[in-house]
Scaffold this motif. Structure first.
Motif, PDB file in Angstrom:
ATOM      1  N   PRO A 128       3.154  -0.261  -7.332  1.00 19.15           N
ATOM      2  CA  PRO A 128       2.630   0.429  -6.152  1.00 19.15           C
ATOM      3  C   PRO A 128       2.565   1.932  -6.343  1.00 19.15           C
ATOM      4  CG  PRO A 128       4.937  -0.054  -5.807  1.00 19.15           C
ATOM      5  CD  PRO A 128       4.574  -0.611  -7.172  1.00 19.15           C
ATOM      6  N   GLN A 151      12.235   4.456  -1.689  1.00 22.79           N
ATOM      7  CA  GLN A 151      11.904   3.219  -0.978  1.00 22.79           C
ATOM      8  C   GLN A 151      11.535   2.111  -1.966  1.00 22.79           C
ATOM      9  OE1 GLN A 151       9.252   3.674   2.530  1.00 22.79           O
ATOM     10  NE2 GLN A 151       9.675   5.857   2.362  1.00 22.79           N
ATOM     11  N   SER A 174      -1.400  -1.087  -6.448  1.00 25.77           N
ATOM     12  CA  SER A 174      -1.837  -0.613  -5.137  1.00 25.77           C
ATOM     13  C   SER A 174      -1.813   0.908  -5.111  1.00 25.77           C
ATOM     14  CB  SER A 174      -0.941  -1.177  -4.024  1.00 25.77           C
ATOM     15  OG  SER A 174       0.406  -0.773  -4.205  1.00 25.77           O
ATOM     16  N   GLY A 212      -0.991   2.904  -2.673  1.00 30.15           N
ATOM     17  CA  GLY A 212       0.150   3.411  -1.927  1.00 30.15           C
ATOM     18  C   GLY A 212       1.287   2.419  -1.929  1.00 30.15           C
ATOM     19  N   PHE A 213       2.362   2.770  -1.208  1.00 31.56           N
ATOM     20  CA  PHE A 213       3.537   1.898  -1.148  1.00 31.56           C
ATOM     21  C   PHE A 213       3.552   1.174   0.192  1.00 31.56           C
ATOM     22  CE2 PHE A 213       7.985   1.055  -0.118  1.00 31.56           C
ATOM     23  CZ  PHE A 213       8.325   0.271  -1.213  1.00 31.56           C
ATOM     24  N   ASN A 214       3.164  -0.090   0.164  1.00 29.58           N
ATOM     25  CA  ASN A 214       3.144  -0.930   1.362  1.00 29.58           C
ATOM     26  C   ASN A 214       4.219  -2.001   1.199  1.00 29.58           C
ATOM     27  OD1 ASN A 214       2.635  -2.953   3.277  1.00 29.58           O
ATOM     28  ND2 ASN A 214       0.456  -2.506   3.333  1.00 29.58           N
ATOM     29  N   PRO A 215       5.336  -1.913   1.936  1.00 30.07           N
ATOM     30  CA  PRO A 215       6.422  -2.878   1.769  1.00 30.07           C
ATOM     31  C   PRO A 215       5.983  -4.324   1.962  1.00 30.07           C
ATOM     32  CG  PRO A 215       7.169  -1.005   3.060  1.00 30.07           C
ATOM     33  CD  PRO A 215       5.684  -0.849   2.918  1.00 30.07           C
ATOM     34  N   THR A 216       5.035  -4.552   2.866  1.00 31.60           N
ATOM     35  CA  THR A 216       4.561  -5.917   3.094  1.00 31.60           C
ATOM     36  C   THR A 216       3.910  -6.484   1.836  1.00 31.60           C
ATOM     37  OG1 THR A 216       4.208  -5.500   5.447  1.00 31.60           O
ATOM     38  CG2 THR A 216       3.019  -7.363   4.479  1.00 31.60           C
ATOM     39  N   THR A 217       3.056  -5.690   1.210  1.00 32.15           N
ATOM     40  CA  THR A 217       2.393  -6.126  -0.013  1.00 32.15           C
ATOM     41  C   THR A 217       3.404  -6.318  -1.141  1.00 32.15           C
ATOM     42  OG1 THR A 217       0.410  -4.899   0.635  1.00 32.15           O
ATOM     43  CG2 THR A 217       0.545  -5.599  -1.644  1.00 32.15           C
ATOM     44  N   LEU A 232      -4.831  -3.987  -1.273  1.00 33.25           N
ATOM     45  CA  LEU A 232      -4.351  -3.458   0.007  1.00 33.25           C
ATOM     46  C   LEU A 232      -3.778  -4.515   0.935  1.00 33.25           C
ATOM     47  CD1 LEU A 232      -7.384  -1.093   0.781  1.00 33.25           C
ATOM     48  CD2 LEU A 232      -5.239  -0.499  -0.358  1.00 33.25           C
ATOM     49  N   THR A 233      -4.038  -5.792   0.677  1.00 37.79           N
ATOM     50  CA  THR A 233      -3.626  -6.862   1.596  1.00 37.79           C
ATOM     51  C   THR A 233      -3.026  -8.032   0.827  1.00 37.79           C
ATOM     52  OG1 THR A 233      -5.737  -8.061   1.503  1.00 37.79           O
ATOM     53  CG2 THR A 233      -5.558  -6.260   3.111  1.00 37.79           C
ATOM     54  N   THR A 234      -2.292  -8.865   1.549  1.00 37.23           N
ATOM     55  CA  THR A 234      -1.731 -10.068   0.933  1.00 37.23           C
ATOM     56  C   THR A 234      -2.842 -11.044   0.547  1.00 37.23           C
ATOM     57  OG1 THR A 234      -1.367 -11.054   3.120  1.00 37.23           O
ATOM     58  CG2 THR A 234       0.467  -9.846   2.135  1.00 37.23           C
TER      59      THR A 234
END
Length: 207
Positions: free
Chosen positions: A109, A119, A89, A91-96, A71-73
């Motif tokens: 993701p 996306q 992951s 979900g789709f987290n653009p940051t990750t 969930l995090t970097t």
């Protein structure tokens, strides 16, 4: 087809594991390797994840290992340092996603609708986790998505012995993620023979 896709498509089913005791990780990996599923997605749902990955990597350098529920970097860094081959992951987290791309580690993701697929494609991704698979429309939704998008999916969430072959029959499914063959109580109680039987059953179904 990318290298990760080739490995996943050869394995077909990825055991998704939330391990509570890292000292049992190597024995669990041995059961998987010796009974036809040379892969594990160790989820970050437990505090034992990082150590479990490290122990498995040291014992089985050639095993395909993913880190799940990332969930995090910071978790990306932990997973890479522990020795994973890929990140998953929910979900789709653009940051990750961007961070994984910067660190040159494959990420799969989670998506469950057309907008999220687009996306992900915009960021150059072609292999995606379809999660939660059954609540999101299952095989029917994947058939609809495959008619539009040139991507591959790893459905996870509700995949089980009664439907895994239906998912794997779809041309846009590279592999399935599942938990049914690795019950936590069998790991905790070190019932390795019972686990081996479950893994063998999965390996037999997907041949």
């Amino acid at each position: 087809m990318c290298e990760l896709d080739k490995k996943l498509s050869a394995i077909k089913v990825v055991p998704v594991i939330a391990i509570n005791d890292a000292t049992k990780a190597v024995k669990l990996a041995q059961v998987l390797m010796e009974n036809g599923l040379p892969c594990a997605e160790i989820t970050f749902r437990t505090s034992a994840a990082v150590e479990a990955i490290q122990r498995i990597r040291d014992a089985y350098p050639d095993m395909l290992i993913g880190a799940g529920t990332v969930l995090t970097t910071h978790q990306v860094d932990q997973a890479i340092e522990a020795g994973v081959d890929f990140i998953v992951s929910p979900g789709f987290n653009p940051t990750t996603v961007k961070y994984c791309q910067q660190r040159n580690i494959a990420i799969v993701p989670g998506v469950n609708n057309p907008s999220l697929v687009e996306q992900a494609m915009e960021m150059g991704l072609t292999t995606l986790k379809f999660f939660p698979a059954e609540p999101s429309g299952g095989v029917g939704m994947l058939k609809a998505l495959s008619a539009v998008y040139p991507v591959s999916f790893m459905p996870t969430g509700g995949v089980k012995p009664s439907n895994v072959k239906d998912y794997l029959a779809l041309p846009n499914v590279v592999a399935c993620g599942g938990t049914w063959m690795i019950p936590n109580n069998l790991i905790d109680n070190e019932q390795w023979d019972e686990l081996a039987k479950l893994v063998q059953e999965v390996a037999g179904v997907i041949q």
